[in-house]
Design an enzyme around this catalytic site. Sequence first.
Site, PDB file in Angstrom:
ATOM      1  N   ASP A 197      42.857  76.871  38.942  1.00  0.00           N
ATOM      2  CA  ASP A 197      42.824  75.720  39.853  1.00  0.00           C
ATOM      3  C   ASP A 197      42.671  76.167  41.301  1.00  0.00           C
ATOM      4  OD1 ASP A 197      42.850  73.029  40.442  1.00  0.00           O
ATOM      5  OD2 ASP A 197      45.025  72.901  40.579  1.00  0.00           O
TER       6      ASP A 197
ATOM      7  N   HIS B  67      33.296  76.351  42.726  1.00  0.00           N
ATOM      8  CA  HIS B  67      33.235  76.606  41.280  1.00  0.00           C
ATOM      9  C   HIS B  67      32.409  77.872  40.996  1.00  0.00           C
ATOM     10  CE1 HIS B  67      35.364  72.966  40.684  1.00  0.00           C
ATOM     11  NE2 HIS B  67      34.380  72.165  41.031  1.00  0.00           N
TER      12      HIS B  67
ATOM     13  N   LEU C 152      38.573  92.059  23.563  1.00  0.00           N
ATOM     14  CA  LEU C 152      39.293  90.912  24.142  1.00  0.00           C
ATOM     15  C   LEU C 152      38.675  89.629  23.599  1.00  0.00           C
ATOM     16  CD1 LEU C 152      41.256  89.982  26.708  1.00  0.00           C
ATOM     17  CD2 LEU C 152      39.056  89.418  27.695  1.00  0.00           C
TER      18      LEU C 152
HETATM   19  C1  IPE Z   1      43.125  71.354  35.673  1.00  0.00           C
HETATM   20  O1  IPE Z   1      42.910  71.271  37.036  1.00  0.00           O
HETATM   21  C2  IPE Z   1      41.838  71.531  34.955  1.00  0.00           C
HETATM   22  C3  IPE Z   1      41.155  72.803  35.144  1.00  0.00           C
HETATM   23  C4  IPE Z   1      41.558  73.808  35.869  1.00  0.00           C
HETATM   24  C5  IPE Z   1      39.909  72.927  34.435  1.00  0.00           C
HETATM   25  P1  IPE Z   1      42.797  69.866  37.780  1.00  0.00           P
HETATM   26  O2  IPE Z   1      42.532  70.169  39.210  1.00  0.00           O
HETATM   27  O3  IPE Z   1      41.774  69.014  37.099  1.00  0.00           O
HETATM   28  O4  IPE Z   1      44.222  69.232  37.572  1.00  0.00           O
HETATM   29  P2  IPE Z   1      44.917  68.031  38.333  1.00  0.00           P
HETATM   30  O5  IPE Z   1      43.949  66.878  38.281  1.00  0.00           O
HETATM   31  O6  IPE Z   1      45.174  68.468  39.747  1.00  0.00           O
HETATM   32  O7  IPE Z   1      46.181  67.785  37.595  1.00  0.00           O
HETATM   33  C1  IPE Z   2      39.643  73.864  39.209  1.00  0.00           C
HETATM   34  O1  IPE Z   2      39.483  73.755  40.573  1.00  0.00           O
HETATM   35  C2  IPE Z   2      38.328  73.847  38.484  1.00  0.00           C
HETATM   36  C3  IPE Z   2      38.063  72.604  37.746  1.00  0.00           C
HETATM   37  C4  IPE Z   2      38.901  71.623  37.591  1.00  0.00           C
HETATM   38  C5  IPE Z   2      36.763  72.496  37.127  1.00  0.00           C
HETATM   39  P1  IPE Z   2      39.502  72.351  41.280  1.00  0.00           P
HETATM   40  O2  IPE Z   2      38.083  71.859  41.363  1.00  0.00           O
HETATM   41  O3  IPE Z   2      40.453  71.422  40.627  1.00  0.00           O
HETATM   42  O4  IPE Z   2      39.998  72.733  42.724  1.00  0.00           O
HETATM   43  P2  IPE Z   2      40.965  71.880  43.642  1.00  0.00           P
HETATM   44  O5  IPE Z   2      42.243  71.666  42.892  1.00  0.00           O
HETATM   45  O6  IPE Z   2      40.269  70.580  43.940  1.00  0.00           O
HETATM   46  O7  IPE Z   2      41.121  72.733  44.851  1.00  0.00           O
HETATM   47 MG    MG Z   3      42.432  71.062  40.949  1.00  0.00          MG
END
Ligand code: IPE
Ligand code: IPE
Ligand code: MG
Length: 243
Positions: free
Chosen positions: A16, A33, A127
Site C-alpha cells: 500500500d 503503481h 520461491l
Molecule cells: C489494499 O489497499 C489493496 C491493495 C494493496 C491491492 P487499499 O489502498 O485498496 O486499501 P484501503 O482502501 O485503504 O483499505
Molecule cells: C496500493 O497503493 C496499490 C493498489 C491498491 C493497487 P494505493 O494505490 O492504495 O496507494 P495509496 O494508499 O492511495 O497511497
Molecule cells: Mg491504499
Amino acid sequence: MTASSAVPHHIAVVMDGNGRWATRRFLPRVAGHKQGVESLRRCVTACVDRGVSVLTVFAFSSENWNRPVEEVSGLMQLMVHALAREVPRLCADGVRLHFVGERGGLSAKLASGLLQAEAATAHNTRLVLNVCFNYGGRWDIARAAAQLAARGEALTEASLDRAMALAHVPDPDLLIRTGGEQRLSNFLLWQSAYAELFFSDRLWPEFDEVALDEAIAAYGRRERRFGQTSAQLAVEPRNRQVA
Ligand code: IPE
Ligand code: IPE
Ligand code: MG
C-alpha cells in the site's frame, strides 16, 4: 527461546502507498503503481536471497474496481506489461508464479497473460510468488464454501482450508502492510488467523531490503504461542507449532 524461526517461511504483503508516493511527487497515481512494480521486483529478489519460500502479495483488491476508471485501466495495462517483461527474470530467480483471485472479470488478454506466466514459471522451485489480483478474503471463503456445497461435501475447517485459493501453501507467518494503515482491507482473512502482523509507515515504492530486514527481525522477536502459554513453550519446546 522464541517460537518464531528466524526467517519466515511465508511472507504476505499488502503493498500500500503507491498513490501517495506519486501524489507527493506531483505525478499521476499510475506512476506510483509503476514504481510499485519495481519495488515488488526488489522484494522478490530479497526474499529469494533470504531463503523465504513463499511470498504472497496483494496487487488488486475486489474493492479496487471502485477507483477512477483511468486508474483501474492503468493498473490492468501495467499488469499485462509487467507480465511480459518480468517472466524471464522471475525464471532466472527460480520464482514460480500463481495468480489468486476472480479471473472472470478480467479482459481475455490479461487472463491469457496470467495463464501463460503461470505455465512459463511452473518448473521453478526457489520461491512461490502468489499475486492476489481481483482478490478478496470474503470472495475466497465464499467461493470455497460454494465449491464444497456443490460437491455435497461437509463444511469443516479442514475441508474449507483445502478449498481455499492458497491451499497450495501453508498459512502466512508474517503479514506486512506498508503505507501506514493498520487494517487488512479484505486480504487473507482466513489464512492470517495466526500470522504475525507488521505495519510499516513506508510507502510501498520505498519499501526496500532494509525495511524488509526490519520486518523479519521484528518477526524473529515475536513469541508465537498458538494458544499455549509462554511457560509451556519454555518447558516443552517440542510442542511449539512453527508453521
Ligand atoms: C489494499 O489497499 C489493496 C491493495 C494493496 C491491492 P487499499 O489502498 O485498496 O486499501 P484501503 O482502501 O485503504 O483499505
Ligand atoms: C496500493 O497503493 C496499490 C493498489 C491498491 C493497487 P494505493 O494505490 O492504495 O496507494 P495509496 O494508499 O492511495 O497511497
Ligand atoms: Mg491504499
